[in-house]
Design a protein around this motif. Structure first.
Motif, PDB file in Angstrom:
ATOM      1  N   TYR A 183     -10.079   1.937 -13.017  1.00 31.87           N
ATOM      2  CA  TYR A 183     -10.028   0.792 -12.112  1.00 31.87           C
ATOM      3  C   TYR A 183      -8.967  -0.213 -12.541  1.00 31.87           C
ATOM      4  O   TYR A 183      -8.751  -0.430 -13.739  1.00 31.87           O
ATOM      5  N   VAL A 184      -8.366  -0.849 -11.551  1.00 30.67           N
ATOM      6  CA  VAL A 184      -7.527  -2.016 -11.790  1.00 30.67           C
ATOM      7  C   VAL A 184      -7.659  -2.929 -10.576  1.00 30.67           C
ATOM      8  O   VAL A 184      -7.707  -2.452  -9.433  1.00 30.67           O
ATOM      9  N   PHE A 185      -7.778  -4.232 -10.833  1.00 28.05           N
ATOM     10  CA  PHE A 185      -7.954  -5.219  -9.765  1.00 28.05           C
ATOM     11  C   PHE A 185      -6.859  -6.277  -9.848  1.00 28.05           C
ATOM     12  O   PHE A 185      -6.426  -6.660 -10.946  1.00 28.05           O
ATOM     13  N   ASP A 186      -6.430  -6.749  -8.670  1.00 30.45           N
ATOM     14  CA  ASP A 186      -5.596  -7.953  -8.649  1.00 30.45           C
ATOM     15  C   ASP A 186      -6.438  -9.134  -9.126  1.00 30.45           C
ATOM     16  O   ASP A 186      -7.580  -9.306  -8.695  1.00 30.45           O
ATOM     17  N   THR A 215     -17.180 -11.505  -6.800  1.00 31.50           N
ATOM     18  CA  THR A 215     -17.553 -12.232  -8.006  1.00 31.50           C
ATOM     19  C   THR A 215     -18.798 -13.086  -7.780  1.00 31.50           C
ATOM     20  O   THR A 215     -19.243 -13.277  -6.643  1.00 31.50           O
ATOM     21  N   GLY A 216     -19.321 -13.630  -8.866  1.00 31.80           N
ATOM     22  CA  GLY A 216     -20.518 -14.458  -8.787  1.00 31.80           C
ATOM     23  C   GLY A 216     -20.343 -15.712  -7.964  1.00 31.80           C
ATOM     24  O   GLY A 216     -21.321 -16.267  -7.447  1.00 31.80           O
ATOM     25  N   ASP A 217     -19.091 -16.172  -7.828  1.00 33.01           N
ATOM     26  CA  ASP A 217     -18.857 -17.347  -6.983  1.00 33.01           C
ATOM     27  C   ASP A 217     -18.301 -16.955  -5.617  1.00 33.01           C
ATOM     28  O   ASP A 217     -17.723 -17.773  -4.907  1.00 33.01           O
ATOM     29  N   GLY A 218     -18.490 -15.677  -5.249  1.00 34.92           N
ATOM     30  CA  GLY A 218     -18.218 -15.252  -3.878  1.00 34.92           C
ATOM     31  C   GLY A 218     -16.785 -14.929  -3.552  1.00 34.92           C
ATOM     32  O   GLY A 218     -16.436 -14.796  -2.369  1.00 34.92           O
ATOM     33  N   LYS A 219     -15.927 -14.730  -4.550  1.00 34.30           N
ATOM     34  CA  LYS A 219     -14.532 -14.373  -4.291  1.00 34.30           C
ATOM     35  C   LYS A 219     -14.381 -12.850  -4.274  1.00 34.30           C
ATOM     36  O   LYS A 219     -14.957 -12.146  -5.114  1.00 34.30           O
ATOM     37  N   ARG A 220     -13.598 -12.372  -3.340  1.00 41.76           N
ATOM     38  CA  ARG A 220     -13.390 -10.930  -3.171  1.00 41.76           C
ATOM     39  C   ARG A 220     -12.110 -10.525  -3.897  1.00 41.76           C
ATOM     40  O   ARG A 220     -11.014 -10.982  -3.552  1.00 41.76           O
ATOM     41  N   LEU A 221     -12.283  -9.678  -4.908  1.00 44.71           N
ATOM     42  CA  LEU A 221     -11.138  -9.146  -5.639  1.00 44.71           C
ATOM     43  C   LEU A 221     -10.817  -7.755  -5.107  1.00 44.71           C
ATOM     44  O   LEU A 221     -11.716  -6.937  -4.891  1.00 44.71           O
ATOM     45  N   VAL A 222      -9.545  -7.487  -4.920  1.00 46.35           N
ATOM     46  CA  VAL A 222      -9.092  -6.230  -4.328  1.00 46.35           C
ATOM     47  C   VAL A 222      -8.406  -5.392  -5.405  1.00 46.35           C
ATOM     48  O   VAL A 222      -7.644  -5.916  -6.222  1.00 46.35           O
ATOM     49  N   GLY A 223      -8.697  -4.124  -5.411  1.00 49.70           N
ATOM     50  CA  GLY A 223      -8.077  -3.255  -6.410  1.00 49.70           C
ATOM     51  C   GLY A 223      -8.118  -1.810  -5.983  1.00 49.70           C
ATOM     52  O   GLY A 223      -8.265  -1.486  -4.796  1.00 49.70           O
ATOM     53  N   TYR A 224      -7.981  -0.918  -6.979  1.00 47.47           N
ATOM     54  CA  TYR A 224      -7.968   0.518  -6.724  1.00 47.47           C
ATOM     55  C   TYR A 224      -8.816   1.244  -7.761  1.00 47.47           C
ATOM     56  O   TYR A 224      -8.942   0.803  -8.909  1.00 47.47           O
ATOM     57  N   ARG A 225      -9.364   2.369  -7.336  1.00 47.22           N
ATOM     58  CA  ARG A 225     -10.044   3.292  -8.230  1.00 47.22           C
ATOM     59  C   ARG A 225      -9.319   4.623  -8.211  1.00 47.22           C
ATOM     60  O   ARG A 225      -9.069   5.183  -7.144  1.00 47.22           O
ATOM     61  N   TYR A 226      -8.962   5.094  -9.391  1.00 48.78           N
ATOM     62  CA  TYR A 226      -8.415   6.441  -9.534  1.00 48.78           C
ATOM     63  C   TYR A 226      -9.592   7.325  -9.928  1.00 48.78           C
ATOM     64  O   TYR A 226     -10.080   7.256 -11.051  1.00 48.78           O
ATOM     65  N   ALA A 227     -10.078   8.134  -8.996  1.00 48.60           N
ATOM     66  CA  ALA A 227     -11.313   8.882  -9.199  1.00 48.60           C
ATOM     67  C   ALA A 227     -11.130  10.001 -10.214  1.00 48.60           C
ATOM     68  O   ALA A 227     -10.123  10.733 -10.197  1.00 48.60           O
ATOM     69  N   ALA A 236      -2.076  -4.589  -8.498  1.00 50.01           N
ATOM     70  CA  ALA A 236      -2.857  -3.374  -8.720  1.00 50.01           C
ATOM     71  C   ALA A 236      -2.170  -2.119  -8.196  1.00 50.01           C
ATOM     72  O   ALA A 236      -2.239  -1.061  -8.836  1.00 50.01           O
ATOM     73  N   ASP A 237      -1.502  -2.203  -7.040  1.00 52.75           N
ATOM     74  CA  ASP A 237      -0.907  -0.983  -6.498  1.00 52.75           C
ATOM     75  C   ASP A 237       0.308  -0.521  -7.296  1.00 52.75           C
ATOM     76  O   ASP A 237       0.731   0.629  -7.194  1.00 52.75           O
ATOM     77  N   MET A 238       0.884  -1.417  -8.112  1.00 53.77           N
ATOM     78  CA  MET A 238       1.936  -1.002  -9.043  1.00 53.77           C
ATOM     79  C   MET A 238       1.365  -0.199 -10.197  1.00 53.77           C
ATOM     80  O   MET A 238       1.950   0.787 -10.637  1.00 53.77           O
ATOM     81  N   MET A 239       0.212  -0.639 -10.700  1.00 57.80           N
ATOM     82  CA  MET A 239      -0.286  -0.132 -11.960  1.00 57.80           C
ATOM     83  C   MET A 239      -1.144   1.115 -11.833  1.00 57.80           C
ATOM     84  O   MET A 239      -1.142   1.962 -12.722  1.00 57.80           O
ATOM     85  N   ILE A 240      -1.899   1.250 -10.742  1.00 60.71           N
ATOM     86  CA  ILE A 240      -2.846   2.355 -10.654  1.00 60.71           C
ATOM     87  C   ILE A 240      -2.131   3.703 -10.731  1.00 60.71           C
ATOM     88  O   ILE A 240      -2.670   4.670 -11.288  1.00 60.71           O
ATOM     89  N   GLN A 241      -0.901   3.758 -10.249  1.00 58.61           N
ATOM     90  CA  GLN A 241      -0.182   5.032 -10.254  1.00 58.61           C
ATOM     91  C   GLN A 241       0.177   5.494 -11.663  1.00 58.61           C
ATOM     92  O   GLN A 241       0.491   6.664 -11.885  1.00 58.61           O
ATOM     93  N   PRO A 264       0.811  -1.234   0.000  1.00 56.62           N
ATOM     94  CA  PRO A 264       0.000   0.000   0.000  1.00 56.62           C
ATOM     95  C   PRO A 264       0.833   1.267   0.000  1.00 56.62           C
ATOM     96  O   PRO A 264       0.332   2.333  -0.391  1.00 56.62           O
ATOM     97  N   ALA A 265       2.100   1.171   0.405  1.00 59.37           N
ATOM     98  CA  ALA A 265       2.949   2.362   0.412  1.00 59.37           C
ATOM     99  C   ALA A 265       3.135   2.925  -0.990  1.00 59.37           C
ATOM    100  O   ALA A 265       3.436   4.109  -1.159  1.00 59.37           O
ATOM    101  N   ARG A 266       2.957   2.071  -2.006  1.00 54.66           N
ATOM    102  CA  ARG A 266       3.122   2.553  -3.378  1.00 54.66           C
ATOM    103  C   ARG A 266       2.091   3.613  -3.743  1.00 54.66           C
ATOM    104  O   ARG A 266       2.334   4.429  -4.631  1.00 54.66           O
ATOM    105  N   VAL A 267       0.939   3.558  -3.110  1.00 54.76           N
ATOM    106  CA  VAL A 267      -0.112   4.524  -3.436  1.00 54.76           C
ATOM    107  C   VAL A 267      -0.405   5.470  -2.277  1.00 54.76           C
ATOM    108  O   VAL A 267      -1.290   6.319  -2.389  1.00 54.76           O
ATOM    109  N   ALA A 268       0.312   5.328  -1.185  1.00 49.05           N
ATOM    110  CA  ALA A 268       0.071   6.199  -0.026  1.00 49.05           C
ATOM    111  C   ALA A 268       0.296   7.660  -0.411  1.00 49.05           C
ATOM    112  O   ALA A 268       1.313   8.012  -1.004  1.00 49.05           O
ATOM    113  N   GLY A 269      -0.675   8.475  -0.114  1.00 50.45           N
ATOM    114  CA  GLY A 269      -0.556   9.890  -0.407  1.00 50.45           C
ATOM    115  C   GLY A 269      -0.860  10.264  -1.840  1.00 50.45           C
ATOM    116  O   GLY A 269      -0.763  11.442  -2.202  1.00 50.45           O
ATOM    117  N   LEU A 270      -1.238   9.298  -2.668  1.00 50.11           N
ATOM    118  CA  LEU A 270      -1.573   9.586  -4.056  1.00 50.11           C
ATOM    119  C   LEU A 270      -3.008  10.099  -4.123  1.00 50.11           C
ATOM    120  O   LEU A 270      -3.955   9.361  -3.818  1.00 50.11           O
TER     121      LEU A 270
END
Length: 276
Positions: free
Chosen positions: A119-122, A64-76, A101-106, A48-54
């Motif tokens: 948006y980008v998700f792992d 997802t439809g089979d109940g898996k939680r995907l984590v990502g970022y939104r650049y508003a 995702a935290d590499m790419m969103i920046q 998370p430090a890669r996006v801290a303060g961004l």
């Protein structure tokens, strides 16, 4: 009562089967698991430090439809908003398999500054996302993400690199609505490696491909021209804009000045208003 109970059981079994099927291997139970395990080793751990303060970046999740939680970022979106002060649409990135995702969103701030929530998700099994790393599951996840975002936004822009380009081609082939898409350094086919032909990216090109930009790199050190050429050539036949960059390596592996030029061309195409 008996019929009602039987209906509930059937629905439950069907839902369970759907969940199991999503993470079933398509390319051989040993080969697919080994390759995804090997690829995932190249991906860094989430930090998370890669996006801290961004500014304008926030964590987000998708279930997802089979109940898996995907984590990502939104650049508003924070510039060039529509007349109501709302985002003009969204950009969704599907990454390569050695990225998180935290590499790419920046790298995606220009899309947000142009008025698009970005948006980008792992992928499942990568970073902090739940689930097993399976190509079928990743494709199905992204179909659902696009469908969900399409309900919320007036305009869809899709951006896939490497494995993510192949995922996005399968999403496009499923018939989702989108305005423009960039497919950067995608393999043309998976079937030579034991996967079913139905997930080959080239098989999902629309007959009218004018809303696509397909990019390959002559210096690509990850995917050879033999692996990427067919998709680019067939896309051009169907009206897509194509680039075979003389100095292009694999996405995000270019020299700094080449990377800037590549991203400018991607942004110019992806953010343009469709003329079709």
């Amino acid at each position: 009562m008996f019929r009602t109970l039987m209906a509930i059981v059937i629905v439950a079994l069907s839902s369970h089967a759907h969940a199991v099927d999503r993470e079933a291997t398509l390319c051989g139970p040993i080969k697919e698991r080994f390759f995804f395990w090997q690829w995932s080793l190249a991906a860094p751990n989430p930090n998370p430090a890669r996006v801290a303060g961004l500014a304008h970046v926030e964590a987000t999740t998708f279930v997802t439809g089979d109940g898996k939680r995907l984590v990502g970022y939104r650049y508003a979106a924070h510039g060039n908003l529509n007349e109501e002060g709302q985002p003009r649409g969204y950009v969704l990135m599907a990454m390569g398999n050695a990225m998180v995702a935290d590499m790419m969103i920046q790298h995606l701030g220009d899309f947000a500054a142009a008025g698009f929530d970005t948006y980008v998700f792992d992928y499942r099994g990568y970073g902090n996302s739940q689930g097993r790393r399976r190509i079928n599951a990743i494709i199905e996840d992204y179909k659902e993400i696009v469908a969900a975002l399409n309900e919320r936004y007036p305009s869809a822009r899709l951006y896939g690199t490497s494995l993510g380009g192949a995922v996005m081609m399968n999403v496009i082939g499923s018939g989702v609505e989108f305005e423009r898409a960039v497919i950067d350094a995608s393999p043309s086919r998976f079937s030579p490696f034991g996967c079913p032909r139905r997930i080959d990216p080239v098989e999902h090109l629309p007959e009218d491909a004018r809303r696509l930009l397909v990019i390959t790199g002559q210096r690509d050190s990850v995917l050879s021209a033999r692996m990427t050429r067919e998709l680019r050539i067939e896309a051009e036949k169907r009206g897509a804009e194509v680039i075979d960059g003389e100095d292009y390596d694999h996405p995000f592996m270019d020299r700094a000045e080449v990377h800037r030029e590549r991203m400018e061309r991607i942004e110019h195409f992806l953010l343009a208003e469709p003329s079709l």
